[in-house]
Scaffold this motif. Sequence first.
Motif, PDB file in Angstrom:
ATOM      1  N   ILE A  17     -11.339  -0.103 -10.002  1.00 53.27           N
ATOM      2  CA  ILE A  17     -12.258   0.793 -10.710  1.00 53.27           C
ATOM      3  C   ILE A  17     -13.299   1.311  -9.728  1.00 53.27           C
ATOM      4  O   ILE A  17     -13.916   0.527  -9.001  1.00 53.27           O
ATOM      5  N   THR A  18     -13.472   2.628  -9.694  1.00 55.98           N
ATOM      6  CA  THR A  18     -14.526   3.206  -8.850  1.00 55.98           C
ATOM      7  C   THR A  18     -15.043   4.489  -9.444  1.00 55.98           C
ATOM      8  O   THR A  18     -14.306   5.252 -10.072  1.00 55.98           O
ATOM      9  N   GLU A  19     -16.320   4.724  -9.240  1.00 57.20           N
ATOM     10  CA  GLU A  19     -16.959   5.976  -9.654  1.00 57.20           C
ATOM     11  C   GLU A  19     -16.943   6.982  -8.521  1.00 57.20           C
ATOM     12  O   GLU A  19     -17.118   8.177  -8.740  1.00 57.20           O
ATOM     13  N   SER A  20     -16.715   6.511  -7.303  1.00 55.80           N
ATOM     14  CA  SER A  20     -16.837   7.380  -6.129  1.00 55.80           C
ATOM     15  C   SER A  20     -15.490   7.576  -5.443  1.00 55.80           C
ATOM     16  O   SER A  20     -15.370   7.420  -4.237  1.00 55.80           O
ATOM     17  N   PHE A  21     -14.460   7.887  -6.254  1.00 56.75           N
ATOM     18  CA  PHE A  21     -13.136   8.114  -5.678  1.00 56.75           C
ATOM     19  C   PHE A  21     -13.171   9.399  -4.871  1.00 56.75           C
ATOM     20  O   PHE A  21     -13.459  10.473  -5.384  1.00 56.75           O
ATOM     21  N   GLY A  22     -12.878   9.293  -3.618  1.00 55.04           N
ATOM     22  CA  GLY A  22     -12.993  10.406  -2.681  1.00 55.04           C
ATOM     23  C   GLY A  22     -13.461   9.854  -1.354  1.00 55.04           C
ATOM     24  O   GLY A  22     -14.109   8.813  -1.285  1.00 55.04           O
ATOM     25  N   GLY A  23     -13.128  10.548  -0.274  1.00 53.96           N
ATOM     26  CA  GLY A  23     -13.565  10.108   1.044  1.00 53.96           C
ATOM     27  C   GLY A  23     -13.005   8.744   1.413  1.00 53.96           C
ATOM     28  O   GLY A  23     -11.858   8.403   1.132  1.00 53.96           O
ATOM     29  N   GLY A  24     -13.860   7.904   2.044  1.00 57.79           N
ATOM     30  CA  GLY A  24     -13.413   6.618   2.561  1.00 57.79           C
ATOM     31  C   GLY A  24     -13.002   5.627   1.495  1.00 57.79           C
ATOM     32  O   GLY A  24     -12.145   4.775   1.736  1.00 57.79           O
ATOM     33  N   VAL A  25     -13.593   5.721   0.288  1.00 54.42           N
ATOM     34  CA  VAL A  25     -13.222   4.794  -0.782  1.00 54.42           C
ATOM     35  C   VAL A  25     -11.767   5.006  -1.187  1.00 54.42           C
ATOM     36  O   VAL A  25     -11.025   4.061  -1.430  1.00 54.42           O
ATOM     37  N   THR A  26     -11.346   6.263  -1.253  1.00 52.91           N
ATOM     38  CA  THR A  26      -9.947   6.565  -1.557  1.00 52.91           C
ATOM     39  C   THR A  26      -9.030   5.915  -0.539  1.00 52.91           C
ATOM     40  O   THR A  26      -8.050   5.245  -0.891  1.00 52.91           O
ATOM     41  N   SER A  27      -9.329   6.110   0.734  1.00 51.71           N
ATOM     42  CA  SER A  27      -8.497   5.548   1.800  1.00 51.71           C
ATOM     43  C   SER A  27      -8.466   4.027   1.735  1.00 51.71           C
ATOM     44  O   SER A  27      -7.404   3.411   1.928  1.00 51.71           O
ATOM     45  N   ALA A  28      -9.618   3.411   1.459  1.00 50.72           N
ATOM     46  CA  ALA A  28      -9.685   1.952   1.416  1.00 50.72           C
ATOM     47  C   ALA A  28      -8.843   1.399   0.270  1.00 50.72           C
ATOM     48  O   ALA A  28      -8.062   0.457   0.455  1.00 50.72           O
ATOM     49  N   ILE A  29      -8.994   1.962  -0.924  1.00 53.56           N
ATOM     50  CA  ILE A  29      -8.231   1.470  -2.078  1.00 53.56           C
ATOM     51  C   ILE A  29      -6.733   1.638  -1.833  1.00 53.56           C
ATOM     52  O   ILE A  29      -5.938   0.735  -2.087  1.00 53.56           O
ATOM     53  N   ASN A  30      -6.334   2.813  -1.351  1.00 57.65           N
ATOM     54  CA  ASN A  30      -4.914   3.030  -1.072  1.00 57.65           C
ATOM     55  C   ASN A  30      -4.400   2.043  -0.022  1.00 57.65           C
ATOM     56  O   ASN A  30      -3.260   1.579  -0.099  1.00 57.65           O
ATOM     57  N   SER A  31      -5.252   1.708   0.938  1.00 57.51           N
ATOM     58  CA  SER A  31      -4.854   0.742   1.965  1.00 57.51           C
ATOM     59  C   SER A  31      -4.674  -0.644   1.368  1.00 57.51           C
ATOM     60  O   SER A  31      -3.713  -1.351   1.692  1.00 57.51           O
ATOM     61  N   TYR A  32      -5.583  -1.060   0.476  1.00 56.65           N
ATOM     62  CA  TYR A  32      -5.452  -2.370  -0.174  1.00 56.65           C
ATOM     63  C   TYR A  32      -4.157  -2.434  -0.982  1.00 56.65           C
ATOM     64  O   TYR A  32      -3.462  -3.455  -0.991  1.00 56.65           O
ATOM     65  N   ILE A  33      -3.834  -1.346  -1.659  1.00 57.18           N
ATOM     66  CA  ILE A  33      -2.620  -1.310  -2.483  1.00 57.18           C
ATOM     67  C   ILE A  33      -1.372  -1.411  -1.610  1.00 57.18           C
ATOM     68  O   ILE A  33      -0.455  -2.194  -1.896  1.00 57.18           O
ATOM     69  N   LEU A  34      -1.340  -0.625  -0.547  1.00 58.58           N
ATOM     70  CA  LEU A  34      -0.170  -0.628   0.339  1.00 58.58           C
ATOM     71  C   LEU A  34       0.059  -1.993   0.977  1.00 58.58           C
ATOM     72  O   LEU A  34       1.206  -2.389   1.218  1.00 58.58           O
TER      73      LEU A  34
END
Length: 349
Positions: A17-34
Amino acid sequence: MQSNESVSKSRRKVLHITESFGGGVTSAINSYILNSSQHEHFIFASVRSNDATGEESIGAARGIRLVPRKLSSIVELKRYIDEVAPEVIHLHSTYAGFLGRLLPFVPPARTIYTPHGFAFLRQDHPVALALYRLIEKLLARRTAVIAGCGLDEKNIANAELSHPATTELINVCDELPVVDTIRSQTDKPVIGMVGRVSTQKGYNFFAELAANCGDIAHFKWIGGGSADAVEVLQQSGVEVTGWITRPQVIAHMQGLDVYFHSAAWDGFPISVLEAARLDLPVMLRRIGPFVAEDLVTFASPAQAAQEIRAWLAGSPVALERALNNTARIQNHHSVENLQRALDQLYDRF
């Protein structure tokens, strides 16, 4: 060899869950998932339009629910939690961490919080900073694990919040898109920074650095922001790309000669990891995440300008410092370290 039963037991449903999806947060979450693909991942997020990278609707998540940045979206969050029934709820960034841990239908025993930069480290009014710190201390009681994105956030959670369960969740740079390099129209060496043009990312620091060294180097800000902040950079001679997609960001980064990260506070930024992945010499402003990992940093634009001039003059010491930063980042922020950290984190639940 594991049985089917043991494999099944180890699989978790993880809701990010994030309110700030975009920029580095997007990359970080996608990295955790991968890097924890043995689990089922879901995303509930609102996208800051100015931070959009084009990655918001892609990735390896099983489900993505994007909602407007309105309080009414809390009702939709309740529906999505009921629908997914996650064993783990992973909150990302300050605002999601604040709201998520206040809501009665988000169970504290299942909650992980990754700040991506604690709010009380901002350059803000002392009263506001004290309030941010107090809120974080109170909400820490409604958090099973604080997973700092880097050693510094883990240390801060220990020292400032006295939380009994903290861990270092190492950020890494996954595979970069294959793109053609975009070079600036200049004969000078190009020094770049990636991020939103904001106080957090230190655009005034970068502008002053450009004003000090514009005679010998070309400065580029890869990203966008408010018109007033962008104008400050442009008046110092900085080229500003505006908001572009991640493949375009990488294309511009490939055209840099040096990456300089000027943020005033941050988690461990994905853009720094991308620069290291591209084998760029890395120079850094002095903030906690970099000091915690014993990287070479600079406290002021004047110190940074002196280092840049030495680097451009071919100083072996300056060259070695920048390349050592790159090597240390590559070694510590490895996929193997992240996968190990994620395994240990999600297996707690």
